[in-house]
Motif scaffolding. Sequence first.
Motif, PDB file in Angstrom:
ATOM      1  N   PHE A 178       0.832  -1.200   0.000  1.00  0.00           N
ATOM      2  CA  PHE A 178       0.000   0.000   0.000  1.00  0.00           C
ATOM      3  C   PHE A 178       0.869   1.252   0.000  1.00  0.00           C
ATOM      4  O   PHE A 178       0.545   2.243  -0.658  1.00  0.00           O
ATOM      5  CB  PHE A 178      -0.927   0.000   1.217  1.00  0.00           C
ATOM      6  N   ALA A 179       1.982   1.235   0.734  1.00  0.00           N
ATOM      7  CA  ALA A 179       2.870   2.402   0.792  1.00  0.00           C
ATOM      8  C   ALA A 179       3.405   2.740  -0.596  1.00  0.00           C
ATOM      9  O   ALA A 179       3.470   3.914  -0.986  1.00  0.00           O
ATOM     10  CB  ALA A 179       4.014   2.140   1.764  1.00  0.00           C
ATOM     11  N   ASP A 180       3.782   1.728  -1.353  1.00  0.00           N
ATOM     12  CA  ASP A 180       4.289   1.978  -2.711  1.00  0.00           C
ATOM     13  C   ASP A 180       3.174   2.435  -3.642  1.00  0.00           C
ATOM     14  O   ASP A 180       3.401   3.239  -4.546  1.00  0.00           O
ATOM     15  CB  ASP A 180       4.965   0.724  -3.255  1.00  0.00           C
ATOM     16  N   LEU A 181       1.961   1.909  -3.442  1.00  0.00           N
ATOM     17  CA  LEU A 181       0.818   2.384  -4.219  1.00  0.00           C
ATOM     18  C   LEU A 181       0.606   3.875  -3.976  1.00  0.00           C
ATOM     19  O   LEU A 181       0.387   4.647  -4.913  1.00  0.00           O
ATOM     20  CB  LEU A 181      -0.444   1.611  -3.832  1.00  0.00           C
ATOM     21  N   LEU A 182       0.698   4.290  -2.710  1.00  0.00           N
ATOM     22  CA  LEU A 182       0.500   5.693  -2.372  1.00  0.00           C
ATOM     23  C   LEU A 182       1.592   6.564  -2.995  1.00  0.00           C
ATOM     24  O   LEU A 182       1.316   7.675  -3.465  1.00  0.00           O
ATOM     25  CB  LEU A 182       0.483   5.863  -0.857  1.00  0.00           C
ATOM     26  N   CYS A 183       2.829   6.077  -3.016  1.00  0.00           N
ATOM     27  CA  CYS A 183       3.915   6.809  -3.673  1.00  0.00           C
ATOM     28  C   CYS A 183       3.602   7.021  -5.148  1.00  0.00           C
ATOM     29  O   CYS A 183       3.744   8.123  -5.687  1.00  0.00           O
ATOM     30  CB  CYS A 183       5.230   6.041  -3.538  1.00  0.00           C
ATOM     31  N   ARG A 184       3.175   5.952  -5.799  1.00  0.00           N
ATOM     32  CA  ARG A 184       2.892   6.050  -7.234  1.00  0.00           C
ATOM     33  C   ARG A 184       1.727   6.996  -7.503  1.00  0.00           C
ATOM     34  O   ARG A 184       1.780   7.810  -8.430  1.00  0.00           O
ATOM     35  CB  ARG A 184       2.588   4.658  -7.793  1.00  0.00           C
ATOM     36  N   ARG A 185       0.676   6.914  -6.681  1.00  0.00           N
ATOM     37  CA  ARG A 185      -0.484   7.782  -6.920  1.00  0.00           C
ATOM     38  C   ARG A 185      -0.153   9.241  -6.614  1.00  0.00           C
ATOM     39  O   ARG A 185      -0.637  10.148  -7.302  1.00  0.00           O
ATOM     40  CB  ARG A 185      -1.670   7.328  -6.072  1.00  0.00           C
ATOM     41  N   ALA A 186       0.654   9.498  -5.597  1.00  0.00           N
ATOM     42  CA  ALA A 186       1.056  10.871  -5.290  1.00  0.00           C
ATOM     43  C   ALA A 186       1.876  11.452  -6.434  1.00  0.00           C
ATOM     44  O   ALA A 186       1.733  12.629  -6.795  1.00  0.00           O
ATOM     45  CB  ALA A 186       1.845  10.910  -3.989  1.00  0.00           C
ATOM     46  N   ARG A 187       2.731  10.641  -7.037  1.00  0.00           N
ATOM     47  CA  ARG A 187       3.507  11.110  -8.189  1.00  0.00           C
ATOM     48  C   ARG A 187       2.587  11.448  -9.359  1.00  0.00           C
ATOM     49  O   ARG A 187       2.812  12.417 -10.082  1.00  0.00           O
ATOM     50  CB  ARG A 187       4.514  10.033  -8.610  1.00  0.00           C
ATOM     51  N   CYS A 188       1.531  10.658  -9.539  1.00  0.00           N
ATOM     52  CA  CYS A 188       0.566  10.957 -10.604  1.00  0.00           C
ATOM     53  C   CYS A 188      -0.141  12.279 -10.345  1.00  0.00           C
ATOM     54  O   CYS A 188      -0.408  13.046 -11.280  1.00  0.00           O
ATOM     55  CB  CYS A 188      -0.460   9.829 -10.711  1.00  0.00           C
ATOM     56  N   VAL A 189      -0.441  12.570  -9.070  1.00  0.00           N
ATOM     57  CA  VAL A 189      -1.100  13.828  -8.728  1.00  0.00           C
ATOM     58  C   VAL A 189      -0.206  15.009  -9.076  1.00  0.00           C
ATOM     59  O   VAL A 189      -0.640  15.979  -9.702  1.00  0.00           O
ATOM     60  CB  VAL A 189      -1.473  13.859  -7.227  1.00  0.00           C
ATOM     61  N   THR A 190       1.074  14.950  -8.686  1.00  0.00           N
ATOM     62  CA  THR A 190       1.978  16.060  -8.980  1.00  0.00           C
ATOM     63  C   THR A 190       2.243  16.169 -10.480  1.00  0.00           C
ATOM     64  O   THR A 190       2.337  17.268 -11.020  1.00  0.00           O
ATOM     65  CB  THR A 190       3.310  15.888  -8.235  1.00  0.00           C
ATOM     66  N   GLY A 191       2.338  15.029 -11.159  1.00  0.00           N
ATOM     67  CA  GLY A 191       2.565  15.068 -12.600  1.00  0.00           C
ATOM     68  C   GLY A 191       1.409  15.705 -13.348  1.00  0.00           C
ATOM     69  O   GLY A 191       1.609  16.499 -14.277  1.00  0.00           O
ATOM     70  N   THR A 192       0.187  15.362 -12.942  1.00  0.00           N
ATOM     71  CA  THR A 192      -0.994  15.959 -13.573  1.00  0.00           C
ATOM     72  C   THR A 192      -1.077  17.448 -13.273  1.00  0.00           C
ATOM     73  O   THR A 192      -1.416  18.258 -14.151  1.00  0.00           O
ATOM     74  CB  THR A 192      -2.269  15.257 -13.091  1.00  0.00           C
ATOM     75  N   ALA A 193      -0.750  17.840 -12.036  1.00  0.00           N
ATOM     76  CA  ALA A 193      -0.769  19.260 -11.672  1.00  0.00           C
ATOM     77  C   ALA A 193       0.230  20.045 -12.504  1.00  0.00           C
ATOM     78  O   ALA A 193      -0.050  21.178 -12.936  1.00  0.00           O
ATOM     79  CB  ALA A 193      -0.456  19.411 -10.184  1.00  0.00           C
ATOM     80  N   GLN A 194       1.392  19.462 -12.762  1.00  0.00           N
ATOM     81  CA  GLN A 194       2.392  20.137 -13.589  1.00  0.00           C
ATOM     82  C   GLN A 194       1.887  20.349 -15.006  1.00  0.00           C
ATOM     83  O   GLN A 194       2.055  21.422 -15.597  1.00  0.00           O
ATOM     84  CB  GLN A 194       3.690  19.327 -13.606  1.00  0.00           C
ATOM     85  N   ILE A 195       1.231  19.328 -15.565  1.00  0.00           N
ATOM     86  CA  ILE A 195       0.694  19.448 -16.921  1.00  0.00           C
ATOM     87  C   ILE A 195      -0.381  20.527 -16.981  1.00  0.00           C
ATOM     88  O   ILE A 195      -0.442  21.324 -17.917  1.00  0.00           O
ATOM     89  CB  ILE A 195       0.138  18.087 -17.388  1.00  0.00           C
ATOM     90  N   GLU A 196      -1.229  20.568 -15.963  1.00  0.00           N
ATOM     91  CA  GLU A 196      -2.310  21.564 -15.952  1.00  0.00           C
ATOM     92  C   GLU A 196      -1.782  22.992 -15.854  1.00  0.00           C
ATOM     93  O   GLU A 196      -2.463  23.943 -16.240  1.00  0.00           O
ATOM     94  CB  GLU A 196      -3.270  21.267 -14.804  1.00  0.00           C
ATOM     95  N   ARG A 217      -3.554  12.886  -2.752  1.00  0.00           N
ATOM     96  CA  ARG A 217      -3.533  14.342  -2.882  1.00  0.00           C
ATOM     97  C   ARG A 217      -2.901  14.993  -1.649  1.00  0.00           C
ATOM     98  O   ARG A 217      -2.146  15.968  -1.771  1.00  0.00           O
ATOM     99  CB  ARG A 217      -4.943  14.880  -3.103  1.00  0.00           C
ATOM    100  N   LEU A 218      -3.201  14.444  -0.472  1.00  0.00           N
ATOM    101  CA  LEU A 218      -2.574  14.962   0.743  1.00  0.00           C
ATOM    102  C   LEU A 218      -1.066  14.717   0.719  1.00  0.00           C
ATOM    103  O   LEU A 218      -0.278  15.597   1.096  1.00  0.00           O
ATOM    104  CB  LEU A 218      -3.199  14.307   1.974  1.00  0.00           C
ATOM    105  N   ARG A 219      -0.670  13.535   0.273  1.00  0.00           N
ATOM    106  CA  ARG A 219       0.759  13.195   0.198  1.00  0.00           C
ATOM    107  C   ARG A 219       1.478  14.118  -0.785  1.00  0.00           C
ATOM    108  O   ARG A 219       2.633  14.503  -0.568  1.00  0.00           O
ATOM    109  CB  ARG A 219       0.901  11.732  -0.239  1.00  0.00           C
ATOM    110  N   ALA A 220       0.807  14.492  -1.857  1.00  0.00           N
ATOM    111  CA  ALA A 220       1.435  15.335  -2.886  1.00  0.00           C
ATOM    112  C   ALA A 220       1.280  16.825  -2.614  1.00  0.00           C
ATOM    113  O   ALA A 220       1.832  17.644  -3.349  1.00  0.00           O
ATOM    114  CB  ALA A 220       0.827  14.999  -4.255  1.00  0.00           C
ATOM    115  N   GLY A 221       0.525  17.181  -1.564  1.00  0.00           N
ATOM    116  CA  GLY A 221       0.197  18.584  -1.318  1.00  0.00           C
ATOM    117  C   GLY A 221       1.407  19.478  -1.162  1.00  0.00           C
ATOM    118  O   GLY A 221       1.474  20.569  -1.740  1.00  0.00           O
ATOM    119  N   ARG A 222       2.404  19.040  -0.400  1.00  0.00           N
ATOM    120  CA  ARG A 222       3.576  19.879  -0.165  1.00  0.00           C
ATOM    121  C   ARG A 222       4.370  20.093  -1.451  1.00  0.00           C
ATOM    122  O   ARG A 222       4.817  21.206  -1.738  1.00  0.00           O
ATOM    123  CB  ARG A 222       4.462  19.241   0.901  1.00  0.00           C
TER     124      ARG A 222
END
Length: 287
Positions: free
Chosen positions: A166-184, A226-231
């Motif tokens: 689960f920890a690695d899943l959260l890492c991967r999903r947080a990276r997707c959140v930041t990557g999408t935010a960068q594209i936007e 999203r919380l993990r990627a917030g900072r």
Amino acid sequence: MDIIVVANGCTDDTAEVAASFAPAVRVLALPVASKHEALAAGDRAAAGFPRIYVDADVELRVDDARALTAALSRPGVLAAAPRREQVMTGRPWQVRWYYDVWSLLPGVQRGLWGRGVIAVNEAGHRRLTGLPPLQADDLAASLMFEPHETVLALGARVIIHPPMTFADLLCRRARCVTGTAQIERTQDFDASTDRTRIADLIAVTRHRPGMLLRVGYFLSVAVFARLRAGRARARGDYVTWLRDESSRTAAAMAAAQSAAPSEDRPVAPVAAVPRQLDARDRVPHNK
């Protein structure tokens, strides 16, 4: 086939292992751990088309590559991707439940991204020229094409190894959140077409009522990501790569097992050495 392996900032024996398959494989070694620079170096070394870009932690067979090439020969098609085959053996329910829902989402089913493989012909390659360095490079590449210009080659498959924890899943999903935010935040990009909507999740539960608990869990993971990627999003950090180590370990083990010598398959040569760096491969560390 002209196979080029770009070892970008590797600190292990990746380059040596890849070079052991010479002369079928050419190896470029870059001093910087930058996927953008790795793709650029591979493009400079490649001569022909079509071109297939393959991530290091997925498996693509020769027949799959040929199916992608055939798909690119259709009139009007500029880019192609294989269908996903996700290995769920040994994954905990937290990972399996997430992907049970994720795999049913419209954007996931139709997009070229999230597969670790994108193939383009010469016209499609021109469309990708000049893409800026982006963390979610596969999503950015997918957004460069209209739906009628892409195809999912059903005769091609890519084997993907999801996270083992689960920890690695959260890492991967947080990276997707930041990557999408960068594209936007990047001009001329619109990631909203592939963004998951509440309506998509409602549609999943409407057609599959038994998925209700999984959909609720999926939403909770999205919130935690999203919380993990917030900072990182707040300070504009699109460089830190939250890598899922567990899936890479699983992919390496699977590849080793599939490459194990048998009576009708010779052992691969192990004596080759990667070529020396030259001016094409040197990248400033501050890029």
